[in-house]
Design an enzyme around this catalytic site. Structure first.
Site: not given
Length: 568
Positions: A183, A469
């Site tokens: 990603r 996150d």
């Protein structure tokens, strides 16, 4: 890109500018020199990145301006919705290119940053896929980015190892490993350590470009069975942004001399505007798509951001905004229906729990929550799900296998035609629930701790038995901002007080004291908790809501990051 002005040439140290690196004309490297980094940043790789930047930068700038225009519409009272101009795409029958055999079965995927030990453990975890993250789970300082590229190259080559000196243990890859997806960052994030033609490079083009350049041949041979590399694409708001990615893929394939449609990507649907563009996004990427994913935490963040000027759409405590809320369930159901109609995977959301090793009872309670969430996903029709920790893989795998049997996915067996009638109202329905002082405290405590870790180089942070996150910090920030702006009443705990700057100031002070008690005085003193507190407080109390916390924080790690970590 509109966000690049703060990273001007005068704002960055000139010491060692491109020194030691063999750079093509127009490329300037501002990060420290390292012989290992130079192998990744060779002249040919930099030429490839520069070509991508020069080819697509005007398209990217236009897309970011379109985002700002949409924001202005929403702030003036407008609502996101289905685009009448692309109704023909939604209504017509078409499918994406067939799913490559190498990634037909994705029932459990593990995610994590591009750190060496994490990569080995994740690839060995028993999951079907590992998504290696340059985005929300990584703090993008120079060391992390470059070492991440080195680590991924070693992983694709099959040579990666890690010696844990504390445990005196060497980590290596098993014979059978998860399939690797990568990603890159979102379109909005710059890479201020690399300048191209006098402006910072686009972060995702650096992430994608370096990884693709060094690994496409080995990956297709060792992992992709002739396909790949594979990617996850974050934070998109409109199909025009997917169209840029498709063009990037086609240009990369052409330059590498590989077949069109080799690169494949799953798009995270994690912004509210994108839920109305799912068919269009798949259509733009139809030769390169392997589905969509419910990025549910960022989706909640986007809901608040989209409706920042709508006082009638205030969120309850964020712990109450789960997949049983009508707007969240509608988003998931429509995503499944859209993906399966177009012949690709519909991936479920993240299980962020971390095993609680010192409390078996609490651990079993947490695991049962995971099982229930995954059972809901597989019964709804999802083809796979995400987990943040290797310890969750067996439980998630068991739920999906028990309900899917030997089938690699549910693309053909769960059409979800019942979701065809979902409306804009279903997707925008205000979530129900109460607002409490504990909700305000939790947002503040978690937001500050995550940001403190991010500023010191950690992007995936264990907090209160969850792997957090950037999405968590973003939800915490924008919800605090929303509650402060509209002076909401905390109606869920009988206090009846309204949120204002004075109350918030007391909460911040008390939560900082709690953080110091929990982490210990020494760690608190050495960490960047005070800096994080100032930044988080400023963001929560600002008159206007910043689009991304990480843009503000990035300015800090590029210019002021501790010298021993960034070597800028």
């Amino acid at each position: 890109m509109g966000s690049l002005g703060m990273y001007s040439e005068s704002g960055l140290t000139k010491k060692g500018s491109s020194r030691g690196y063999d750079v093509p004309e127009g490329v300037d490297i501002r990060g420290r020199y390292d012989e290992e980094f130079a192998k990744i940043l060779n002249k040919e790789a930099l030429l490839f990145i520069a070509d991508l930047q020069r080819t697509f930068r005007n398209h990217i700038k236009y897309s970011m301006e379109c985002r700002r225009e949409a924001k202005r519409r929403y702030n003036e009272g407008g609502l996101p919705g289905f685009d009448p101009a692309t109704k023909y795409i939604r209504d017509s029958e078409w499918t994406c290119a067939p799913v490559p055999p190498a990634v037909a079965d994705r029932r459990v995927e593990i995610t994590g940053p591009v750190e060496r030990k994490m990569i080995i453990n994740a690839l060995n975890s028993g999951a079907k896929v590992f998504m290696a993250d340059f985005e929300d789970a990584l703090s993008p300082n120079w060391e992390n980015l470059m070492r991440g590229q080195i680590n991924l190259k070693d992983a694709v080559d099959g040579t990666i190892s890690f010696h844990d000196r504390v445990r005196n243990r060497v980590y290596k890859l098993n014979d059978r490993t998860a399939k690797l997806f990568v990603r890159p960052r979102g379109w909005h994030l710059p890479e201020a350590h690399i300048f191209i033609d006098g402006e910072p490079a686009t972060g995702c083009l650096v992430d994608f470009g370096l990884y693709f350049f060094h690994n496409h041949a080995n990956f297709r041979r060792s992992q992709g069975q002739g396909y790949g590399p594979f990617f996850y694409l974050p934070k998109m708001e409109h199909s025009r942004e997917a169209k840029i990615w498709n063009s990037v893929f086609e240009r990369a394939e052409k330059m590498a001399g590989i077949e069109r449609g080799s690169i494949r990507a799953t798009v995270l649907i994690e912004t509210l505007p994108a839920v109305f563009q799912m068919n269009e996004i798949l259509y733009e990427l139809r030769d390169h798509s392997v589905g969509l994913n419910c990025g549910r935490w960022d989706y909640i963040f986007s809901y608040v951001k989209t409706f920042q000027a709508h006082p009638d759409r205030l969120l309850p405590d964020r712990v109450l905004v789960g997949m049983t809320q009508h707007f969240m369930r509608s988003y998931s159901d429509l995503l499944i229906r859209t993906c399966h109609r177009r012949g690709v995977h519909a991936m479920g959301g993240m299980a962020a729990q971390i095993p609680i090793r010192d409390d078996p009872k609490a651990n079993e309670v947490a695991l049962e929550l995971v099982r229930k969430d995954k059972l809901r996903e597989v019964k709804a029709g999802h083809d796979g799900t995400w987990a943040a920790h290797p310890g969750l893989i067996p439980a998630c795998m068991e739920v999906f296998t028990n309900n899917m049997g030997n089938a690699p996915n549910q693309i053909r067996s769960m059409r979800r035609d019942d979701a065809a009638n979902l409306t804009e109202e279903d997707l925008l329905q205000q979530p129900r629930g109460v607002r409490t002082m504990e909700g305000l405290r939790l947002n503040t405590r978690v937001g500050i701790q995550y940001l403190a870790a991010w500023l010191t180089g950690a992007g995936s942070v264990p907090l209160y038995n969850l792997a957090e996150d950037a999405a968590t910090a973003e939800i915490s920030r924008v919800q605090n901002w929303q509650w402060l702006k509209y002076g909401v009443e905390l109606d869920g705990d009988g206090l009846g007080v309204r949120v204002n700057k004075e109350l918030f100031g007391r909460v911040v002070e008390e939560e900082m004291e709690r953080i110091e008690r929990e982490v210990g005085k020494e760690r608190f003193k050495k960490g960047m908790y005070k800096e994080a507190c100032k930044m988080f407080t400023r963001q929560c109390t600002a008159p206007n809501l910043d689009d991304f916390l990480t843009l503000d924080a990035y300015n800090y790690i590029v210019i002021h990051h501790p010298r021993e970590l960034s070597k800028l």
